[in-house]
Design an enzyme around this catalytic site. Sequence first.
Site, PDB file in Angstrom:
ATOM      1  N   LYS C  80      10.683   5.667  -1.853  1.00 51.38           N
ATOM      2  CA  LYS C  80      12.126   5.590  -2.092  1.00 51.38           C
ATOM      3  C   LYS C  80      12.642   4.315  -1.433  1.00 51.38           C
ATOM      4  O   LYS C  80      12.243   3.986  -0.300  1.00 51.38           O
ATOM      5  CB  LYS C  80      12.791   6.821  -1.467  1.00 51.38           C
ATOM      6  CG  LYS C  80      14.288   6.952  -1.728  1.00 51.38           C
ATOM      7  CD  LYS C  80      14.809   8.248  -1.096  1.00 51.38           C
ATOM      8  CE  LYS C  80      16.252   8.537  -1.475  1.00 51.38           C
ATOM      9  NZ  LYS C  80      16.726   9.814  -0.883  1.00 51.38           N
ATOM     10  N   SER C 155      19.102  12.723  -4.161  1.00 51.81           N
ATOM     11  CA  SER C 155      19.138  11.282  -4.356  1.00 51.81           C
ATOM     12  C   SER C 155      17.757  10.655  -4.593  1.00 51.81           C
ATOM     13  O   SER C 155      17.679   9.536  -5.095  1.00 51.81           O
ATOM     14  CB  SER C 155      19.764  10.622  -3.123  1.00 51.81           C
ATOM     15  OG  SER C 155      18.960  10.858  -1.977  1.00 51.81           O
ATOM     16  N   SER C 179      17.889  16.206  -1.054  1.00 51.22           N
ATOM     17  CA  SER C 179      17.529  15.034  -1.854  1.00 51.22           C
ATOM     18  C   SER C 179      16.047  14.882  -2.185  1.00 51.22           C
ATOM     19  O   SER C 179      15.683  14.030  -2.988  1.00 51.22           O
ATOM     20  CB  SER C 179      18.009  13.755  -1.167  1.00 51.22           C
ATOM     21  OG  SER C 179      19.388  13.585  -1.366  1.00 51.22           O
TER      22      SER C 179
END
Lengths: 101, 482, 490
Positions: C80, C155, C179
């Site tokens: 990420k 996310s 997330s």
Amino acid sequence: MSRVTEEEIRSLGELSRLALSDSEVETLKRDLESILEHMDALAEVDTTGVQPMTHVLGTIGHLRSDEVCESLAVEEVFAASPERTEDCFDVPAILPPGSNK
Amino acid sequence: MSAMLSNEKWEAVIGLEVHVQLATKSKAFSASAVQYGAAPNSLTDPTVLALPGSLPVFNEEGLRLAMRLGLALGCTIAKHSRFARKHYFYPDQPAGYQISQYDEPICAGGSVPILEDGVRKEIALTRIHLENDAGKNNHAGARSLVDLNRAGVALCEVVSEPVLRSATEAADYMRSLRQIVRFLGVSEGDMEKGHLRCDANVSIRPRGREAFGTRTELKNINSFKFVQQAIEHEIARQIRALEAGETIVQETRLWDADAGRSRSMRGKEEALDYRYFPDPDLPPLEVSDATIEQIRSELPELPLDARARLIALGLAAADAEQLSSERRLLAYYDATLASLGKSNAKLAANWVSGALLAELGRLGKSIGDSPLEPARLAGLLKLIADDTISGKIAKGILARMMESPDEAKDIVEREGLGQITDSSALEAIVDELLDNNPKQVQGYREGNQKLLGFFVGQVMKATGGKANPKMVNQLLRARLDT
Amino acid sequence: MSELLSLSASEQARRIAEKTVSATELCDAYLARIDANDADLGSYLRVDHEGARAQAHAVDAAVCAGDSVGPLAGVPIALKDLLVTESLETTAGSKILEGWVPPYEGSVVRKLRSAGAVILGKLNLDEFAMGSSNEHSAFRPCKNPWDLGRVPGGSSGGSAAAVSASLCAMSLGTDTGGSIRQPASFCGLVGLKPTYGRVSRHGLIAYASSFDQIGPLATCAEDAALMLEVIAGGDILDATCSTEPVPAYQAACKRDVKGLVIGIAKEMEGEDVDTAVSAAVAAAIAELESAGAEVRRISLPHTRYSLPTYYLLATAEASSNLARFDGVRYGKRKGNEEALQNMYEKTRGAGFGAEVKTRIMLGTFALRAGYYDAYYKKAQQVRTLIADDFRKAFAEVDVIASPTAPTTAFPFGAKKTPIDMYKADVFTLSCNLAGLPGLSMNCGFDDSGMPIGLQLLAAPMQEETLLQCAAAYQRQTDWHTRRPNFGGQP
């Protein structure tokens, strides 16, 4: 319940250092109001005598020993800086104390 | 000056906040070095620069030093304290917040002692808390240039109660605090390098009234002189204002040392709202009783305690004050005394604070790296005490001992520097002297007593300074007065 | 597409160590698939072809030389873009940080590298991890490989989409309020959010410091276990990181669930949950029951306040954490020729997206003088009550099961207001509030063929129990073996 005024939004924007357009102010006012309405639910919880949780799981933290490590090289320090003068970060003048903008 | 006259009517109420730079090698929350005068931005790391993803981890030495100061000043050490974030945007504050202890500081209470007309007085403290320093802004016309070398340096803020009553007292407090932090090794306490920085809260009230007046905060008073001047100036300003029927505005004022006056900082930070909250990156500081006791057991004697002890040994106040002004000087003196014996406390005081420091000064050395160790100095002083050598001879020997590892006793023996205490030898010298100077003998006997000094001098000259002055005096009087 | 890409990461690691597959061959296969297909998906913000190949070569050289290699040697993973990678641009999905090349390595990335992992690139996300759909990425939306008209969740949307679409073997995401778990649920994966403090946060660009944790997204429990073993453990650069020894998570995957007690909380069901989701979750629990687990009803009375509690506390921390993006030391600056206050306001006003601004404003509101007690402190107190609920519950049960999200992946633009979006996290927030470990795994599909997630929560530091349950479930079912029909099935 309308409890966030436009003025408050603008003052929060200043405190947060966020330039906001008029339409952003309007959207933020609407969104914050509706979010804060949901926050009201907390008022009904009896928290008398309840300790606020500041650290999860009562985390026992560690300290570091007073040892020096190599500093970042000056070139690394400024690799991403928007403006550099004489190995310093160059910013618009900080208003000298006492002068009003 | 009207303010002076008015002082009989008005009383000042002063509280000081002194930021003390702790003597750690690395920063408060990360590992870049602490160093004065380095090239701009050469002492940084991801945490100091507040790079995304970096985290603070507190320096255990910072905690130890703050506790050491707190315990020395009689504070209560919090077994549980924590850091908060204090938010404000400023280019010298990389994270957008300062990490500072807010509602749970490491130390509470305690006091800093000062001397008032030679009498010890305790100035009460509110608290001592830990925090990190900001960087430095250099103003250059329409731009400011930011150096973050100092950002993240460990500080503790010593906050006094509003119990100081004059500018002089405030300056004395600051001096005492500096001496104590240096004694403890908590800070280098170098004013020039900004190791102690002071803000003062000042208000006045009519004498006899208990309620406080409106206070102003004076910033940027970073020397003893400025503390005194700025506070004096502010007290006078407030008295003038109140006597002219004006009101005092609660505000922050910046001391301008060049102009010798303070300026209002009003208007600059009207929307200040620091939005404190506990720093989630830093778990609370937990301190055990054992740690507290360990640090307490390592505390040295503090300057004013040492001063009192030395006075009790018979030293003059001024000597006691000088010898207790610095930790290593006091340690040197105490070590000398340990070899020499307390009965010679004054002798040792004279020699340590006099000849020894002068000699070290000449060599450009400090007491901590004196080539003459306390035990050898004591050996020299013993020879003075038992009249083996005169003070004058001793001075010469001391200078030589700075450059050699010899003991005073050996130098004296080897070079025959011992005083002539053999009366028959001295008698012969005296007799010869009187025979060779009939005019002066006549003069003395006719009442010119000052000539005694001449004869003493001549004997000392003839003996290379080795004659025992007391004995010379006795012999001369015996011969001349009959 | 290469058959290699359908292997689990654990299996890939085995074959590389046994020299039946080369790390370079595997790396190239992934890079080729990314190059061919990611334009449609948008899961990567940056692909590091050169760096990845260099790491793969190094692994092959070490294997050939007979040197011992790390547990992830040659396994192609992706991160990420909230994780700081030295010399590789890191943006947090935000314009304000575009172009930032970090001069330091985050602790977890360092661990990955020394374990031999091959890092393919940086994955898309909601800006600063603020979002539940990946629609708040400042660069481009990431899509759901099961249906390109739907969101991958957020996310860590890119982290989920990339693994699901076989564009990396495993990935790391971060979980502040769900997330990792919610996108894992939306994309049919195993997503594990470790106990707060289990994994170092050093090098994780902070959204909400008392909530954030890094964790793996993978196709099966064994892979998540393999990754967690590498990234967990103490770190002197993070004061909140636990030094407790790291258990053998892979070994835990071999245990059965006989006698394990599963709690079902009445507060984590309800009419807002899709019927397909409820049914799949109930079936999954029944499956675990049939494997020997026992089911017990419990109550977590204060978890119904999770949403307001979380959004007050997390946004307050965010408003503070994002103060450093001021255009002074890094990032894009605006208004350089104006007064300082204007420079700040313009830099931040232009650099942050709408959702980030909303959260900064909300957080600033909660921390303001005069509001602190009513909002921030009150929420901290409720957080204590929520954590207490869990403590009591875990005295009785080993895991708590619930849907991960009330729905499956929704279409782009479906959530019109912030509150609607926040409600997508309603079941995942309490786990972060209490600092617990939580796992989501695929337990079926709805009528539209979208994956459904089962969430399991355990007591602090009991990741083993979660992995044990997930692995046992995956031995009995085959949901986790299904792949989306994207880019040609592997």
